[in-house]
Scaffold this active site. Sequence first.
Site: not given
Ligand code: DMJ
Length: 519
Positions: A157, A161, A290, A424
């Site tokens: 994260e 971010r 993902d 998404e």
């Molecule tokens: C985000 O922090 C990013 O897109 C991450 O890859 C997975 N999903 C969250 C938001 O849904």
Amino acid sequence: KIRADHEKALEEAKEKLKKSRDEIQAEIQTEKNKVVQELKKKDSKPLPPVPLPNLIGINSGEPADPDIREKRNKIKEMMKHAWDNYRQYGWGHNELKPIARKGHSTNIFGNSQMGATIVDALDTLYIMGLHDEFREGQEWIDKNLDFSVNSEVSVFEVNIRFIGGLLAAYYLSGQEVFKIKAVQLAGKLLPAFNTPTGIPWAMVNLKSGVGRNWGWASAGSSILAEFGTLHMEFVHLSYLTGDPVYYNKVMHIRKLLQKMDRPNGLYPNYLNPRTGRWGQHHTSVGGLGDSFYEYLLKAWLMSDKMDTEARKMYDDAIEAIEKHLIRKSSGGLTFIGEWKNGHLERKMGHLTCFAGGMFALGADGSRDDKAGHYLQLGAEIAHTCHESYDRTTLKLGPEAFKFDGGVEAVAVRQNEKYYILRPEVIETYWYMWRFTHDPKYRQWGWEATQAIDKYCRVSGGFSGVKDVYSSSPAYDDVQQSFFLAETLKYLYLLFSNDDLLPLDNWVFNTEAHPLPVLH
Ligand code: DMJ
């Protein structure tokens, strides 16, 4: 001890005073030189000047059509509402509780106030032309963002971010402070890689450097979507610093994954960083898996298509995914299920909906020239995900939806009916719009914008809702930082011209932070 130190200091002073004035001056000079040398060493630890890549399309994108312009302005107004309330009630906290009107945080950010919303929002503010707000954010980061805190954070994260957000802000604005902070923070994440295999821990204490994994992850495993989503940012860090350490860390992960056997060609979500063995054989293109697939494709794009090893890994992975995970429902909806120990669960997460955009983005350059096929697959996923929104009362998508026992694209369990401002589905609409210009994607994006504004907007910002099938849902009282980083940015781009952040020059990290292609 104090007395002893004091006496020792007195002794040293007496000794010094026995020396001549010249001798003392020479000693002072030597000390001074030493300090200067040390400082130089520290400063030169270096951020060597590198030529900035070609930064095309960082402004404007103003549409000529007045209707589209109006919609784009509405989205900008929503960004301002989210930012202003965070500014007023949550400033410096990681996120905002828009109903309680106070700061909010979760364990992914550790226990300190790291201003996650500020860092995540910067590039969206920049492209929307909200320059005063951008400057406020920059000032806070310059004065307050400090990483020497005793706080245990999520490596993934913080990377997507914070490092992603800071790097994008640096490239867009050219302000050195963002680059310096990104590099400082990356240094704090490096101890997470000190495991027997080099697969990083999920969490690291920023001060002590001690790492560990989530208690819930299969047998002490690290998570594929976490250790597999560092590549883009770490390549940029090596590019900007001239220090290969970051690049080596992520390439080591890739090499290790390449050597491992994969059940049915699928990558399991769990890998034990002590033994280097897979944990449970679960595979997902949604949560836990993902963005690993996303970063294989984007590593290739970001390298100006030179990193063919990454492209091959992506092609192999999606072939296996198509074979084992992608199905058509009886009602004709294409969905991506989850693989659990040899069995396909016919359930798709909101998170998985990003894959429509990924398939479209990867269509060009695909194996056996199946570009048309992958663009079509992207369109089918976009359609399914739109259905998951359209079949709710609020016209907002649930967290997960099923294709089983007569149910099609609808959430069954109460705890899967929430919408937490996730991006998404809108992300996929935007990619599909860029590649096809089919007006339905703008129409679907506008439906989502209106639903968010109607059901998630409160006077103190925007909140998630707990049940998208209820006409009067309860709020979860969280304004997620990714709402400003991703959801509103993708919406804004959907109603902008394609010359704003063109995809030939920019690659978006998984938190929607644009990083330039390194030609
Ligand atoms: C985000 O922090 C990013 O897109 C991450 O890859 C997975 N999903 C969250 C938001 O849904």
